[in-house]
Design a protein around this motif. Structure first.
Motif, PDB file in Angstrom:
ATOM      1  N   ALA A  72      -7.201   1.506   2.323  1.00 45.35           N
ATOM      2  CA  ALA A  72      -6.106   1.006   3.159  1.00 45.35           C
ATOM      3  C   ALA A  72      -6.411   1.200   4.638  1.00 45.35           C
ATOM      4  O   ALA A  72      -6.095   0.345   5.470  1.00 45.35           O
ATOM      5  CB  ALA A  72      -4.801   1.710   2.781  1.00 45.35           C
ATOM      6  N   ALA A 122       0.832  -1.205   0.000  1.00 41.18           N
ATOM      7  CA  ALA A 122       0.000   0.000   0.000  1.00 41.18           C
ATOM      8  C   ALA A 122       0.868   1.257   0.000  1.00 41.18           C
ATOM      9  O   ALA A 122       0.633   2.192  -0.780  1.00 41.18           O
ATOM     10  CB  ALA A 122      -0.928  -0.006   1.212  1.00 41.18           C
ATOM     11  N   TRP A 123       1.884   1.276   0.848  1.00 44.89           N
ATOM     12  CA  TRP A 123       2.736   2.466   0.933  1.00 44.89           C
ATOM     13  C   TRP A 123       3.646   2.587  -0.295  1.00 44.89           C
ATOM     14  O   TRP A 123       4.009   3.709  -0.677  1.00 44.89           O
ATOM     15  CB  TRP A 123       3.546   2.449   2.223  1.00 44.89           C
ATOM     16  CG  TRP A 123       2.720   2.787   3.414  1.00 44.89           C
ATOM     17  CD1 TRP A 123       2.320   1.944   4.408  1.00 44.89           C
ATOM     18  CD2 TRP A 123       2.155   4.062   3.725  1.00 44.89           C
ATOM     19  NE1 TRP A 123       1.544   2.605   5.320  1.00 44.89           N
ATOM     20  CE2 TRP A 123       1.431   3.912   4.928  1.00 44.89           C
ATOM     21  CE3 TRP A 123       2.181   5.304   3.124  1.00 44.89           C
ATOM     22  CZ2 TRP A 123       0.745   4.973   5.534  1.00 44.89           C
ATOM     23  CZ3 TRP A 123       1.497   6.367   3.723  1.00 44.89           C
ATOM     24  CH2 TRP A 123       0.794   6.197   4.905  1.00 44.89           C
ATOM     25  N   GLY A 165      -6.274   5.416  -0.133  1.00 51.41           N
ATOM     26  CA  GLY A 165      -6.034   5.758   1.263  1.00 51.41           C
ATOM     27  C   GLY A 165      -7.192   5.359   2.158  1.00 51.41           C
ATOM     28  O   GLY A 165      -6.995   4.829   3.266  1.00 51.41           O
ATOM     29  N   THR A 193      -2.802   1.065   7.181  1.00 48.29           N
ATOM     30  CA  THR A 193      -2.078   2.307   7.469  1.00 48.29           C
ATOM     31  C   THR A 193      -2.026   2.626   8.961  1.00 48.29           C
ATOM     32  O   THR A 193      -1.312   3.546   9.359  1.00 48.29           O
ATOM     33  CB  THR A 193      -2.731   3.493   6.740  1.00 48.29           C
ATOM     34  OG1 THR A 193      -4.094   3.621   7.163  1.00 48.29           O
ATOM     35  CG2 THR A 193      -2.684   3.297   5.231  1.00 48.29           C
ATOM     36  N   SER A 203      -9.384   8.813   8.740  1.00 50.58           N
ATOM     37  CA  SER A 203      -9.044   8.848   7.323  1.00 50.58           C
ATOM     38  C   SER A 203     -10.125   9.590   6.536  1.00 50.58           C
ATOM     39  O   SER A 203      -9.813  10.449   5.693  1.00 50.58           O
ATOM     40  CB  SER A 203      -8.887   7.421   6.797  1.00 50.58           C
ATOM     41  OG  SER A 203      -8.657   7.404   5.406  1.00 50.58           O
ATOM     42  N   PHE A 239       1.467   4.350  -2.692  1.00 48.34           N
ATOM     43  CA  PHE A 239       1.422   5.746  -2.261  1.00 48.34           C
ATOM     44  C   PHE A 239       2.652   6.497  -2.753  1.00 48.34           C
ATOM     45  O   PHE A 239       2.553   7.581  -3.352  1.00 48.34           O
ATOM     46  CB  PHE A 239       1.337   5.783  -0.732  1.00 48.34           C
ATOM     47  CG  PHE A 239       1.464   7.143  -0.111  1.00 48.34           C
ATOM     48  CD1 PHE A 239       0.368   7.979   0.007  1.00 48.34           C
ATOM     49  CD2 PHE A 239       2.685   7.589   0.385  1.00 48.34           C
ATOM     50  CE1 PHE A 239       0.471   9.229   0.606  1.00 48.34           C
ATOM     51  CE2 PHE A 239       2.804   8.840   0.972  1.00 48.34           C
ATOM     52  CZ  PHE A 239       1.686   9.662   1.081  1.00 48.34           C
ATOM     53  N   MET A 244       5.523   9.943   5.445  1.00 45.86           N
ATOM     54  CA  MET A 244       5.573   8.483   5.380  1.00 45.86           C
ATOM     55  C   MET A 244       6.842   7.944   6.039  1.00 45.86           C
ATOM     56  O   MET A 244       6.804   6.946   6.776  1.00 45.86           O
ATOM     57  CB  MET A 244       5.516   8.034   3.918  1.00 45.86           C
ATOM     58  CG  MET A 244       5.561   6.525   3.742  1.00 45.86           C
ATOM     59  SD  MET A 244       5.734   5.976   2.019  1.00 45.86           S
ATOM     60  CE  MET A 244       7.499   6.253   1.741  1.00 45.86           C
ATOM     61  N   TRP A 255      -4.719   9.162   3.811  1.00 52.21           N
ATOM     62  CA  TRP A 255      -3.640   8.234   4.168  1.00 52.21           C
ATOM     63  C   TRP A 255      -3.142   8.424   5.603  1.00 52.21           C
ATOM     64  O   TRP A 255      -2.761   7.453   6.253  1.00 52.21           O
ATOM     65  CB  TRP A 255      -2.477   8.393   3.192  1.00 52.21           C
ATOM     66  CG  TRP A 255      -2.706   7.662   1.910  1.00 52.21           C
ATOM     67  CD1 TRP A 255      -3.344   8.138   0.795  1.00 52.21           C
ATOM     68  CD2 TRP A 255      -2.333   6.321   1.601  1.00 52.21           C
ATOM     69  NE1 TRP A 255      -3.386   7.174  -0.179  1.00 52.21           N
ATOM     70  CE2 TRP A 255      -2.763   6.052   0.274  1.00 52.21           C
ATOM     71  CE3 TRP A 255      -1.656   5.329   2.296  1.00 52.21           C
ATOM     72  CZ2 TRP A 255      -2.559   4.807  -0.341  1.00 52.21           C
ATOM     73  CZ3 TRP A 255      -1.443   4.100   1.671  1.00 52.21           C
ATOM     74  CH2 TRP A 255      -1.890   3.852   0.381  1.00 52.21           C
TER      75      TRP A 255
END
Length: 280
Positions: A163, A127-128, A160, A169, A176, A131, A267, A217
């Motif tokens: 996730a 997922a990241w 986002g 996340t 979110s 991103f 992040m 996110w």
């Protein structure tokens, strides 16, 4: 799961190099695809036939040298290594190939390697990585064209939220969701306040959508540190460009790249670390 951790990071890094090569295509072609779509829509509104143009998408045609039209063979398209082997020049006409191509591949590879090191080969890391890849593409597209395509910002926003819903996340879904809402409305309010006060547009709607995606996110509590970091990065780059007289005509500097860089900073270091770094 792969062991040890350095092997997971290496796998992530190699995948990132390959994705970075594809991002170079996205950065170059997506704005052209948007311009073609606008031209077709304009022709349709005026009751005219759409202009005839060769097919262009992210797959077709094959990558070619923009100077001589030489079709790039697979062995000339290996991330970083091919650029080094060719010494940054086309194999046919010897025109220079910009260093930005391998730099995008290296940056994406480093970000993917970091995600794999931080989260292992897991859905969270995937997922990241998504991103990070989208933000790399948005940074350079906006820098080149002052455009933030919906084809990238909206999937980033929805990803986002999904996730967060899946627990990838660590952000509660409610945070979110409200992060997306607050991110969009905050810049929307700034846009209209500036426009009413000056009669000018200080940013585009793509910035609203990108900030909404970052809110999705990281959650609404992260919006303040992200916008502060974006402002700091923007100020530093703007000052450097002014001192080196490299500002583009009209002095326009898009805000999207700074939002994207702030998102990548959040992040890697976390939103709370951003506040500590700037003394808040």
């Amino acid at each position: 799961m792969l062991e040890p951790l350095w092997l997971q990071a290496a796998v992530g890094g190699v995948l990132g190099l390959l994705i970075g090569s594809f991002l170079n295509v996205v950065i170059h072609r997506l704005p052209q695809m948007m311009e073609r779509q606008w031209a077709e829509q304009c022709a349709e509104l005026h009751g005219q036939p759409a202009p005839e143009q060769a097919a262009l998408n992210l797959v077709t045609p094959r990558s070619r040298c923009p100077h001589c039209g030489h079709a790039i063979a697979w062995y000339e398209n290996i991330p970083v290594l091919s650029w080094l082997a060719l010494r940054g020049r086309c194999s046919q006409c010897h025109a220079r190939i910009g260093a930005r191509y391998p730099l995008v591949e290296l940056a994406t590879g480093a970000l993917f390697a970091w995600c794999a090191w931080r989260w292992g080969i897991t859905p969270t890391a995937a997922a990241w990585c998504f991103f990070a890849a989208v933000l790399v593409a948005l940074t350079l597209i906006d820098w080149d064209t002052t455009l933030l395509p919906d084809d990238l910002t909206l999937p980033l926003l929805w990803a986002g939220l999904m996730a967060a819903a899946l627990g990838w996340t660590g952000v509660p879904l409610a945070q979110s969701l409200w992060g997306a809402v607050a991110g969009y409305l905050s810049l929307w309010a700034v846009y209209w306040a500036f426009k009413l006060a000056t009669g000018k547009e200080g940013m585009g709607y793509g910035d609203f959508k990108l900030f909404a995606a970052l809110g999705a996110w990281f959650g609404w509590p992260a919006l303040v540190p992200i916008i502060l970091m974006a402002s700091v990065i923007g100020a530093l780059i703007g000052i450097a460009m002014k001192m080196t007289r490299s500002l583009r005509e009209g002095g326009v500097v898009p805000f999207g790249p700074f939002l994207a860089l702030a998102g990548l900073t959040a992040m890697i270091f976390g939103p709370a670390s951003i506040l500590r770094a700037i003394g808040l």
